[in-house]
Design a protein around this motif. Structure first.
Motif: not given
Length: 312
Positions: A4-6, A24-28, A111-112
């Protein structure tokens, strides 16, 4: 998330164009959060953790990664919410802030996305004083909250904010002259407080703006009223990552305006120092300081204040 960061090194061309990329990310829960890719070193499935006795409650352990020992914080707990879950089922975002490396446990990484800083906005009014947001945006009609990581780190591992007596004595402004004035621009409430406290200890009058757009509008208003900004302010200290307009774009706009292009500008940021040194030259800033070392900041500011006073 392998790869994802290549291509992160290829993304440096975005900086200076008022653009950024968010991971982008998620928590609970279902809420989506974002973090600037330039703060991210690696994303990986959470490795085995070693528990540290008497550590802060949000530090769930340390991980041994690439011959280094990195503290891992539960991003849910760090933002006043519930834990993101069992570490074995979670991901870790390895980041670099203020010259230190740390990991944040999240439930999932998506994703980015490539965005313009003009699409990034300050938190809505009424959010309250204790929120952990530095900005918000919208991706595919969904709200994305950008977390104020500097606030988290200030709470979990407070940095020394006081200026040493030696630096303070050598840097204090001449009390017989009018108090020098400095303009600062930073979207983090914690960062604005830290910088203001540091400068005020030197006898400096601080004007603080929440982002680059506010700072530029303020300078243009001064010009419109017949005031030359470089005569009024000894310098401007600007963060780089800010909603509406980043520090690189702000610096470029100031340098391209004959009415204000003599402003002394220091970029003050938690982004990687090596990369920023080249960007300082590209956009025409006078200097770059990594956050947050009060002695270094005080010494740099005092030096420029003396230059400014000698010119007056």
């Amino acid at each position: 998330m392998a790869g994802v960061l290549d291509s992160v090194d290829q993304r440096t061309q975005l900086v200076g164009e008022n653009r950024l990329e968010l991971l982008l990310f998620r928590l609970a829960g279902p809420q989506i959060y974002g973090i600037n890719v330039f703060k991210v070193k690696e994303v990986l499935q959470c490795p085995p953790l070693t528990i540290l006795p008497k550590s802060h409650r949000v530090v769930i352990g340390v991980a041994h990664i690439r011959s280094g020992t990195i503290p891992i914080m539960d991003m849910g707990l760090a933002t006043g919410n519930t834990s993101v879950g069992d570490p074995k089922d979670c991901f870790v975002i390895i980041t670099e802030y203020n010259t230190a490396t740390q990991g944040f446990l999240v439930s999932g990484v998506e994703r980015i996305v490539n965005m313009n800083w003009e699409e990034i906005h300050p938190p809505p009014k009424g959010t309250g004083r204790d929120h952990y947001l530095t900005a918000v945006t919208e991706v595919e009609e969904k709200l994305v909250e950008i977390i104020d990581v500097e606030k988290i780190l200030a709470e979990v591992s407070p940095m020394e904010e006081s200026i040493s007596e030696e630096i303070l004595e050598s840097s204090r402004s001449d009390t017989h002259q009018e108090a020098p004035k400095v303009l600062i621009a930073d979207d983090s409430k914690i960062a604005r407080k830290q910088v203001s406290k540091c400068l005020e200890a030197l006898g400096i009058e601080v004007t603080a703006m929440n982002d680059g757009r506010q700072a530029l509008d303020h300078l243009r208003d001064m010009v419109a009223s017949g005031v030359t900004p470089s005569d009024h302010y000894a310098m401007m200290i600007s963060d780089i990552e800010m909603p509406e307009m980043d520090g690189y774009t702000l610096t470029t706009a100031v340098r391209n305006d004959p009415a204000m292009n003599k402003m002394h500008i220091i970029l003050h940021t938690s982004l990687s120092g090596v990369f920023n040194q080249s960007m300082v030259q590209k956009v025409g800033a006078n200097d770059f300081i990594a956050k947050f070392n009060p002695d270094v900041l005080a010494a740099k500011v005092a030096e420029q204040v003396k230059v400014s006073q000698n010119k007056a």
